[in-house]
Write an enzyme that holds these catalytic residues in place. Sequence first.
Site, short mmCIF file in Angstrom:
data_model
loop_
_atom_site.label_atom_id
_atom_site.label_comp_id
_atom_site.label_asym_id
_atom_site.label_seq_id
_atom_site.Cartn_x
_atom_site.Cartn_y
_atom_site.Cartn_z
N ARG A 138 -41.04 -82.72 7.97
CA ARG A 138 -40.77 -82.41 9.37
C ARG A 138 -40.54 -83.74 10.09
O ARG A 138 -41.35 -84.65 10.00
CB ARG A 138 -41.95 -81.71 9.99
CG ARG A 138 -41.68 -81.43 11.44
CD ARG A 138 -42.90 -81.16 12.22
NE ARG A 138 -42.52 -80.86 13.60
CZ ARG A 138 -43.35 -80.98 14.61
NH1 ARG A 138 -44.58 -81.40 14.43
NH2 ARG A 138 -42.94 -80.70 15.82
N ARG A 175 -49.01 -79.01 29.17
CA ARG A 175 -47.84 -79.64 29.80
C ARG A 175 -47.36 -78.80 30.98
O ARG A 175 -47.38 -77.57 30.92
CB ARG A 175 -46.68 -79.77 28.80
CG ARG A 175 -46.99 -80.65 27.62
CD ARG A 175 -45.71 -80.87 26.81
NE ARG A 175 -46.01 -81.46 25.52
CZ ARG A 175 -45.71 -80.90 24.35
NH1 ARG A 175 -45.06 -79.76 24.29
NH2 ARG A 175 -46.03 -81.51 23.24
N GLU A 199 -42.94 -72.42 9.94
CA GLU A 199 -42.15 -73.65 9.94
C GLU A 199 -42.17 -74.34 8.57
O GLU A 199 -41.18 -74.94 8.17
CB GLU A 199 -42.66 -74.58 11.04
CG GLU A 199 -42.17 -74.09 12.40
CD GLU A 199 -42.82 -74.76 13.60
OE1 GLU A 199 -43.97 -74.38 13.91
OE2 GLU A 199 -42.21 -75.64 14.20
N HIS A 246 -38.85 -77.63 18.55
CA HIS A 246 -39.22 -76.39 17.85
C HIS A 246 -37.99 -75.78 17.19
O HIS A 246 -37.96 -74.57 16.93
CB HIS A 246 -39.79 -75.31 18.81
CG HIS A 246 -41.10 -75.65 19.44
ND1 HIS A 246 -41.37 -75.37 20.77
CD2 HIS A 246 -42.23 -76.21 18.95
CE1 HIS A 246 -42.59 -75.76 21.06
NE2 HIS A 246 -43.15 -76.28 19.98
N ASN A 248 -45.87 -82.55 6.71
CA ASN A 248 -45.78 -82.73 8.17
C ASN A 248 -46.78 -83.83 8.52
O ASN A 248 -47.99 -83.60 8.56
CB ASN A 248 -46.14 -81.40 8.85
CG ASN A 248 -46.01 -81.49 10.37
OD1 ASN A 248 -45.88 -82.58 10.94
ND2 ASN A 248 -46.05 -80.34 11.03
#
Length: 401
Positions: A92, A242, A387, A181, A7
């Site tokens: 990823r 956010r 993940e 996601h 990643n």
Amino acid sequence: MIILVINAGSSSVKFTLFDMSDNKKVLANGLIERIGLEGTSVKYSNHKDYKYQDKVPVKNPQDAVKLVAKFLVGEESGVLKKLEEIDAIGHRVVHGMEKIQKPERITEQVKEAIKECFSVSPLHNPHNLAGVEACEAVLPGVPNVGVFDTAFHSTMPPRAYLYGLPYNLYAEDRIRRYGFHGTSHAYVSRAAAAFDGRPPQNLRIITCHLGNGASMAAVKGGICQDTSMGLTPLEGLLMGTRSGDLDPAILLHLMKLKNLSVQDVDNLLNKQSGVLGLAGVGSSDLRDIEEAADKGDKKCAMALEAYAYRVRKYIGSYIAALGGLDILVFTAGAGENSVTLRAAVLADLEEVGFKLDPARNAVRSPEIRVISADDSRYKVLVVPTNEELAIAEFTQEVLAS
Ligand code: ADP
């Protein structure tokens, strides 16, 4: 089968080496941070309890992958006899727009597609591609597979992905909802279905990935029907920093009122809003906000309430979108660990069909578990996401196909 998962971010490379044939065992993992900056930090450990942590200069992603390779076959640190034992590398990749709809073996064409998404994912895709190219240079001949955050959501119907904008903006510029996601939503919805045992083709599942970034997905028969993030990860839930959903006219109003530039607005909405902005105690971490709220900080209590309320509203809308529900899943940092948040999201919803069992909800465990009461109409699960493992599994599937 040995799979390396990479990643690659703007200044970091996170990696995990799996032996898929030995019960998906993690052989080694690590994190290189502040690549190309002063004081690069390197962490590595393996399954034989070897641990390394130090500051080592690492100039670029290629040097980072060289260092990973050195660890994996090192005399003390190593878990492989030679690098040729690595069967594949899973990467990823954040954005695939409509160009990539499933995990893909990386070819020149796929690399071109990753590049074509730079404009919508300037903070991620260039670094994800740099990670792929570094692996091609350092580990030639090993197949690379891209696992895209957007891919799981590519099955959404037009009614869910179209915005109420002139159609040309979709047709010509591909402005639409993509969602993120996806690897996590795919992993936890599959795991929830397998755990539940009912025929997966009929199951309606809502997944709540509540981490630093947060998003939800509505999944029917394993297929994503809707998700809360949009063209970018800014839309939807209220997150750590956010804003999530807001009236788009606020941007225009603020630009005029405060003479803000595009960069200012970007910073405001992505980095200074959400829980950080609402709670105003200098942290976006829900643990800090919960602690302050417990001590009587009213703004922190209000920020938590707003966070939970947004999740609750999406649950309601996704039950309607799916025409009913079977399982609700909580996952990621806050979803897996915050007993208070889960209770707040589902408070007083017994009539709607959610009844949490407080003792089950209070259990802390790394295992998949039921937290609803036996007489709850909808089953509520906590499913720890993984993940890295999901990327390794997708990589294995791509190689097998
Ligand atoms: P990322 O989105 O960065 O991958 P994670 O999924 O690991 O992050 O989630 C990290 C976030 O989860 C933290 O910022 C924090 O808000 C939240 N979190 C983690 N543990 C807890 C906890 N015990 N209680 C409340 N929130 C938690």
